[in-house]
Design a protein around this motif. Structure first.
Motif, PDB file in Angstrom:
ATOM      1  N   LEU A  90      -0.868 -32.755  -6.027  1.00  4.32           N
ATOM      2  CA  LEU A  90      -1.474 -33.459  -4.887  1.00  4.32           C
ATOM      3  C   LEU A  90      -1.664 -32.514  -3.713  1.00  4.32           C
ATOM      4  CD1 LEU A  90       0.467 -36.847  -4.982  1.00  4.32           C
ATOM      5  CD2 LEU A  90      -1.881 -36.409  -5.701  1.00  4.32           C
ATOM      6  N   ALA A  91      -0.709 -31.620  -3.501  1.00  2.00           N
ATOM      7  CA  ALA A  91      -0.827 -30.637  -2.421  1.00  2.00           C
ATOM      8  C   ALA A  91      -2.026 -29.719  -2.655  1.00  2.00           C
ATOM      9  CB  ALA A  91       0.460 -29.820  -2.304  1.00  2.00           C
ATOM     10  N   ILE A  92      -2.232 -29.325  -3.898  1.00  2.00           N
ATOM     11  CA  ILE A  92      -3.391 -28.485  -4.229  1.00  2.00           C
ATOM     12  C   ILE A  92      -4.684 -29.244  -3.971  1.00  2.00           C
ATOM     13  CG2 ILE A  92      -4.627 -27.387  -6.146  1.00  2.00           C
ATOM     14  CD1 ILE A  92      -1.828 -26.625  -7.262  1.00  2.00           C
ATOM     15  N   ALA A  93      -4.722 -30.519  -4.367  1.00  2.00           N
ATOM     16  CA  ALA A  93      -5.931 -31.334  -4.163  1.00  2.00           C
ATOM     17  C   ALA A  93      -6.274 -31.429  -2.674  1.00  2.00           C
ATOM     18  CB  ALA A  93      -5.737 -32.724  -4.768  1.00  2.00           C
ATOM     19  N   VAL A  94      -5.276 -31.711  -1.846  1.00  6.35           N
ATOM     20  CA  VAL A  94      -5.523 -31.823  -0.402  1.00  6.35           C
ATOM     21  C   VAL A  94      -5.861 -30.458   0.187  1.00  6.35           C
ATOM     22  CG1 VAL A  94      -4.447 -32.390   1.816  1.00  6.35           C
ATOM     23  CG2 VAL A  94      -4.134 -33.893  -0.142  1.00  6.35           C
ATOM     24  N   ALA A  95      -5.214 -29.411  -0.315  1.00  7.12           N
ATOM     25  CA  ALA A  95      -5.478 -28.053   0.182  1.00  7.12           C
ATOM     26  C   ALA A  95      -6.905 -27.623  -0.116  1.00  7.12           C
ATOM     27  CB  ALA A  95      -4.488 -27.067  -0.437  1.00  7.12           C
ATOM     28  N   LEU A  96      -7.503 -28.171  -1.137  1.00  4.40           N
ATOM     29  CA  LEU A  96      -8.907 -27.867  -1.445  1.00  4.40           C
ATOM     30  C   LEU A  96      -9.852 -28.821  -0.725  1.00  4.40           C
ATOM     31  CD1 LEU A  96      -8.621 -27.180  -5.279  1.00  4.40           C
ATOM     32  CD2 LEU A  96      -8.980 -25.504  -3.467  1.00  4.40           C
TER      33      LEU A  96
END
Length: 112
Positions: A90-96
């Motif tokens: 989820l952190a990767i998704a938001v970071a993108l």
């Protein structure tokens, strides 16, 4: 044309899902502060799409400055989020998603 507009809105609003899910797992003060800043930036981005004057007058230096500051801050927050936020997917998704939304606004802001 309508399909393209719907697709763009789905892509822009899609970032709200992982962001909301991250709020459920925010256990530390640092993660809540970071998520708060990311949420404010993301909401400002979405409001700026609906009401363009929310991010400055059209074709102005102020508008470009606001967009650039938010873009750079979103990149910094994305980097911090990858270290602080859990679950990582989820952190990767938001970071993108967050920087991508600001890049979209930057791209379309000066197209006549």
């Amino acid at each position: 044309m309508i399909l393209m507009v719907a697709l763009v809105w789905m892509l822009l609003l899609g970032g709200t899902v992982p962001l909301a899910l991250l709020w459920k797992s925010a256990s530390t003060r640092a993660s809540r502060i970071l998520l708060g800043a990311m949420t404010c930036s993301y909401l400002w981005c979405l409001v700026g799409i609906i009401f363009p004057l929310a991010i400055g007058p059209h074709y102005s230096d102020l508008r470009l400055g606001i967009i650039n500051v938010n873009l750079w801050l979103s990149l910094a927050m994305a980097g911090a989020g990858l270290r602080v936020l859990h679950p990582k997917m989820l952190a990767i998704a938001v970071a993108l998603w967050l920087p991508a939304a600001w890049i979209y606004i930057r791209t379309v802001s000066f197209v006549a």
